[in-house]
Structures are given as structure tokens and as C-alpha cells.
Design a protein around this motif. Sequence first.
Motif, mmCIF file in Angstrom:
data_model
loop_
_atom_site.group_PDB
_atom_site.id
_atom_site.type_symbol
_atom_site.label_atom_id
_atom_site.label_comp_id
_atom_site.label_asym_id
_atom_site.label_seq_id
_atom_site.Cartn_x
_atom_site.Cartn_y
_atom_site.Cartn_z
ATOM 1 N N ASP A 126 33.200 37.553 28.311
ATOM 2 C CA ASP A 126 32.961 36.366 29.579
ATOM 3 C C ASP A 126 33.687 35.998 29.643
ATOM 4 O O ASP A 126 34.608 35.406 28.775
ATOM 5 N N LEU A 127 34.810 36.391 30.190
ATOM 6 C CA LEU A 127 36.280 35.504 30.756
ATOM 7 C C LEU A 127 36.529 35.504 32.363
ATOM 8 O O LEU A 127 36.245 35.883 33.123
ATOM 9 N N ASP A 128 36.468 34.010 32.454
ATOM 10 C CA ASP A 128 37.032 33.270 33.610
ATOM 11 C C ASP A 128 38.323 34.052 34.120
ATOM 12 O O ASP A 128 39.616 35.085 33.251
ATOM 13 N N TYR A 129 38.283 34.677 35.665
ATOM 14 C CA TYR A 129 39.629 35.768 35.992
ATOM 15 C C TYR A 129 39.875 35.115 37.521
ATOM 16 O O TYR A 129 39.082 34.264 38.372
ATOM 17 N N ARG A 130 40.958 34.833 37.112
ATOM 18 C CA ARG A 130 42.347 34.628 38.262
ATOM 19 C C ARG A 130 43.039 35.136 39.043
ATOM 20 O O ARG A 130 43.620 35.037 39.724
ATOM 21 N N GLY A 131 42.992 36.596 38.436
ATOM 22 C CA GLY A 131 43.772 37.321 38.564
ATOM 23 C C GLY A 131 43.355 38.133 40.447
ATOM 24 O O GLY A 131 42.393 37.316 41.341
ATOM 25 N N ASP A 132 43.783 39.611 40.842
ATOM 26 C CA ASP A 132 43.896 39.954 42.253
ATOM 27 C C ASP A 132 42.028 41.070 41.613
ATOM 28 O O ASP A 132 42.135 41.317 40.986
ATOM 29 N N ILE A 133 40.667 40.096 42.615
ATOM 30 C CA ILE A 133 40.040 40.777 42.819
ATOM 31 C C ILE A 133 39.723 42.799 42.891
ATOM 32 O O ILE A 133 38.860 42.798 43.053
ATOM 33 N N ASN A 134 40.523 43.157 44.203
ATOM 34 C CA ASN A 134 40.347 44.220 43.913
ATOM 35 C C ASN A 134 41.061 45.386 42.986
ATOM 36 O O ASN A 134 41.548 45.982 43.414
ATOM 37 N N GLN A 135 42.268 44.363 42.152
ATOM 38 C CA GLN A 135 42.595 44.947 40.729
ATOM 39 C C GLN A 135 42.205 44.215 39.640
ATOM 40 O O GLN A 135 43.224 43.814 39.276
ATOM 41 N N VAL A 136 40.742 44.737 38.865
ATOM 42 C CA VAL A 136 40.266 44.400 37.764
ATOM 43 C C VAL A 136 40.452 45.594 36.439
ATOM 44 O O VAL A 136 40.653 46.479 36.565
ATOM 45 N N ALA A 137 41.147 45.479 35.503
ATOM 46 C CA ALA A 137 41.280 46.120 34.131
ATOM 47 C C ALA A 137 41.382 45.231 33.206
ATOM 48 O O ALA A 137 41.108 44.002 32.749
ATOM 49 N N ILE A 138 41.027 46.203 31.943
ATOM 50 C CA ILE A 138 40.438 45.395 30.589
ATOM 51 C C ILE A 138 42.093 45.433 29.668
ATOM 52 O O ILE A 138 42.438 45.089 30.545
ATOM 53 N N GLU A 139 41.468 44.248 29.535
ATOM 54 C CA GLU A 139 43.203 43.363 29.197
ATOM 55 C C GLU A 139 42.929 44.255 26.998
ATOM 56 O O GLU A 139 41.973 43.951 26.480
ATOM 57 N N GLN A 140 43.425 43.868 26.396
ATOM 58 C CA GLN A 140 44.428 44.769 24.630
ATOM 59 C C GLN A 140 43.097 43.749 24.494
ATOM 60 O O GLN A 140 42.564 44.022 23.232
ATOM 61 N N GLN A 141 43.175 42.381 24.348
ATOM 62 C CA GLN A 141 42.128 41.412 23.911
ATOM 63 C C GLN A 141 40.782 42.046 24.099
ATOM 64 O O GLN A 141 39.844 41.237 22.914
ATOM 65 N N GLU A 142 40.662 42.086 25.212
ATOM 66 C CA GLU A 142 39.410 43.072 24.969
ATOM 67 C C GLU A 142 38.928 43.801 23.967
ATOM 68 O O GLU A 142 37.414 43.491 24.297
ATOM 69 N N ILE A 143 39.032 44.807 24.780
ATOM 70 C CA ILE A 143 38.781 45.623 23.625
ATOM 71 C C ILE A 143 39.134 45.011 22.152
ATOM 72 O O ILE A 143 37.950 45.841 21.538
ATOM 73 N N SER A 144 39.682 44.299 21.610
ATOM 74 C CA SER A 144 40.042 44.733 20.233
ATOM 75 C C SER A 144 38.569 43.457 19.967
ATOM 76 O O SER A 144 38.063 43.475 19.182
ATOM 77 N N TYR A 145 38.043 42.667 20.957
ATOM 78 C CA TYR A 145 36.939 41.617 20.391
ATOM 79 C C TYR A 145 36.015 42.383 20.796
ATOM 80 O O TYR A 145 35.309 42.342 19.438
ATOM 81 N N LEU A 146 35.565 43.431 21.190
ATOM 82 C CA LEU A 146 34.611 44.491 21.522
ATOM 83 C C LEU A 146 34.998 45.559 20.038
ATOM 84 O O LEU A 146 33.636 44.842 19.351
ATOM 85 N N CYS A 147 35.327 45.812 19.640
ATOM 86 C CA CYS A 147 36.062 46.621 18.529
ATOM 87 C C CYS A 147 35.448 45.446 17.130
ATOM 88 O O CYS A 147 34.860 46.238 16.216
ATOM 89 N N GLN A 148 36.480 44.409 17.206
ATOM 90 C CA GLN A 148 36.065 43.820 16.028
ATOM 91 C C GLN A 148 34.301 43.487 15.800
ATOM 92 O O GLN A 148 33.785 43.412 14.882
ATOM 93 N N LEU A 149 34.292 43.218 17.333
ATOM 94 C CA LEU A 149 32.167 42.659 16.735
ATOM 95 C C LEU A 149 31.355 43.754 16.123
ATOM 96 O O LEU A 149 30.626 43.648 15.495
#
Length: 508
Positions: A280-303
Motif C-alpha cells: 500500500d503506497l501512495d502513487y503519484r506517477g503515470d497511471i498508464n505505466q504502473v510497475a513494482i519497485e525494488q523496495q516493494e519486492i524486498s518488503y514482500l520477501c522480508q515479510l
Amino acid sequence: MDLAQQQLECDVLVVGGGINGAGIARDAAGRGLSVILCEKDDLASHTSSASSKLIHGGLRYLEYYEFNLVRKALIEREVLMRSAPHIISPLRFVMPHMKGLRPVWMLRAGLFLYDHLARRELLPGSHAVDLRHHAAGAPLKANLTRGFMYSDGWVDDARLVVLNAMDAREKGATVLTRTTCQSVLQKDGKWLAQLVDANGDTIQVKARSLINATGSWSAQFQQHCAPQAAGKTLRLIKGSHIVVKRLFDHPDAYIFQHPDGRIVFAIPYEKEFTLIGTTDLDYRGDINQVAIEQQEISYLCQLSSLYFKRPIVPADVVWSYSGVRPLVDDGAADAKAITRDYRLELDQTAAPMLTVFGGKITTFRKLAEDAVDMLAPLLSNHVKSWTADACLPGGDLYGTGPDNRAVLEFAGFEQAMQQQYDWLPPALVSRYAHAYGTKIHQLLQDCHSVDEMGEAIAPGLYVREVRYLMQFEWARNATDILWRRSKLGLHLPANTGQKLNTWMIENP
């Protein structure tokens, strides 16, 4: 019929081909209203194909006192299961208790409410579980000795959108994919819209009413259409998921707590994989081009690694996806605390315009019903709502209407299909049964051997299915087929997309 050479007229123009737009188009068409739906990309291209694939009440929303939302979602959970038992199925969840997080009494109280806020006919209630002596405890760390089990549902989210669009079309609606609503204006009490399709051709539409179901674009579209309207502020929240090789052998899913208060699901996925999400992250980028960030991958792996014996690392990720949830900004400081309920705003300054804000996939049918209930009387239509007692295409397994048997005895339908089409591999017929339900008969019409299925473009993907998806489900390229109409992209060779695109271009 060449749409580009004429002006179309309709009662309702729906802009947006996600779950809300498709659901509204279906409901309105079923009440006898003439409907045109336009979507600038493929159906379910954005948020509606980027969910956690769950039909659920939202257990964690109880923590924020969202009792009305949870009850509404719990009621819808079983309505939807009956309507589409081929793409929606019961799923048991295991919630391990981790010391230092939510106490046992709180979990027990929350699950008691979850069991009793709405009537249940299809799903068993919750109970405590000793993870030391249960199959669900085997993949978990040794310190996780107790937990709870409860029920929700799994859904093929992108197919849910397509089935709603198919039903809308079967009831008379015109569905235009890859068609952008370029401009709209009010004139003489009607909406005049200019649509542009993928070929650059223009389609003029004169509509008695307009529905803004553009999701993440809804606030800006509302301002464009009705500048006088008090514009809503949407808070765009990005949710990302990762897919890894299967982490456990049993059929149940997990719900994990995190010390930051969030929860994450680990769900059996496509037989060979485990789906983990969401962020759950606030998003301010291009809503036509949404992609996962490395920090999200790390978060899900760590949890996940806090719970599973086997550590999960970013290198384990075989696929990921992200979507933006357009939530109504209710002032909550924390993204996870923002309401997932929907709001409908009707503007009657001239021609009626209804704007949809927020919502979640579980409550889409109720949202659509409420939207058409608001709009239809303004169009002199007083037909009663109908979708609560109707199947989606392919869902009529044991009769014409929805019933509990279709949910509880889906395995019987699957087995019957394998016997009827015994000239195909059982695993392939099983996939067809889950994807198409009774539409399997249309898919395989006049086929009596594998040779009659046409070329195998990839293992298990025959020309017959590709043509069906192109003709009846608006598929136009390999991504539509491999990642939205199915998840074959996870299973097939890496060059399948290129081969499939080439075939589709050469065989329009």
C-alpha cells in the motif's frame, strides 16, 4: 456495420472497461437500456486485473470499524460465488498468531464478527488451529504454533470483467475496446461524445446519460465533463504482488501480519506458484505505466520470510504486477486505513452524469446495481434490479440460475467435462472448465479430435481457443490472451508471446 461511418445513439454511455464499468453496462443492458461501453485499452487492463484475486469481506477493515462495508462484501461473496462458480471458488485461510502483534483475543473477536455479520450458506466458519499438528504448519517457522482458519473466496479477476462485458453484449450492449473517449459535451439535454478507435477512426455517440467509470482517471474525467462539479480528491494507492515458485503443497492460503500493521496474503496460484501481496503506497506517477519497485519486492520477501521456514529472496520472483487503487481521500493518514467503500456522484445540471469513485472488486455487482438504480428512473426506466439472481456467462453449471450446487459440486462438473471431451488431455479440459464453465461447449463445438483443434501455437494453446478469444472475448494480442484471459504466460516458453502475436496478425 461500420461504426466509424455513423453516429450511434444510446441511453447510457459507459466510459471505462474495468470491473465497475463492465458491471454497470451489464446491469443497465439487462434492464432494457441501450448501452455503449468504451475502454481505451483492453478490458481489465489496469486496476481490475491487478488485485489479490480475492472475493472477500475484508477482515482487516473491521479494525477500522467499517462494519457496513464488511457486511456488504460478505453478502456479495456468496452471491458472486453462485453467479460464476467456474472462476470464483471457496478458499480457506490460515492466520498464524505471532507474539507481539494483534493479541489472540482480538483475532478471535474479529473472526467471530466476520462469521456472523452476514448469512453463510457456502463457507464454513472460523476455528482455532494447532499449527504443530496441521499441514498448514509444516512450511512455517517452529515458533508459530497456533493460529486460526477462516473462509473467503478466490477469483480470476480479469475474467470476471470479461464475463460481465460478454453478458452486457448478450443483452444488447455495444462494447468497444481500444476505443478512447476523446471528448464529450452537453447539447440539447444529451451528451455528444467523440470516440476514437485503435485505427484512428472516429465514432460519434449521442447519449441520454454518461457514466464515468474510469477508475484512477475518474476525478479528472469528471472535471473535464462537468467543471461546475465539486471535484473529488482521489488518493491513488499502488498495490503490488509477486509470484514465486510454490512454497507449500496444501490447498489453503495464508494471511500474515506485519509489525507495521499491514497484512499480506500468500495464496496458492496456478498450481505451480504462490502469489504474495499486497503493498500500500501512495502513487503519484503515470497511471498508464504502473510497475513494482525494488523496495516493494524486498518488503514482500522480508515479510514472508518472517513466517516461512524457507527464506524468500528477490531472486525467487518469477513474475510481478502492480495496480493503482483509486480510493476516495477520506483524510486517513495511513494508506492502509483509507476506506475501500465506493461513492456514486450524480450530476443533473443538464444531461445526467454519474461518476464512480472507489470501490473494491467484491462489491462491484452491488455498486453497479446502486448506480443503475440511481440513473435508470431519470431515463424513465423502472425495471427492477436483476443481477443478484443471475449467472454470469458459463456459470449455469446445473441449470439456468445460480445455486449452491454449482459451487459445492464444481468438481462433478469438471469430471463430467473430462468424460465428455475424453479425446483431450484431462488437465486441458480442467483448465477449460475453470475458465469457460458451460461455454466450454461453444469453445469445442464440432470438435471431436485434437486434430480438429487446429495448430498448437504453444503447448496446450490451440488455434481453436485463440479464435474463440478473438471472436467472443475481444482478445487482440498475445498479452490479452496470455496474461488477462488466462495466465498461460506463467507456464509457456518465453517466446510464446512473439509467436502468438505473429499468428494473430496473420490471422485477423
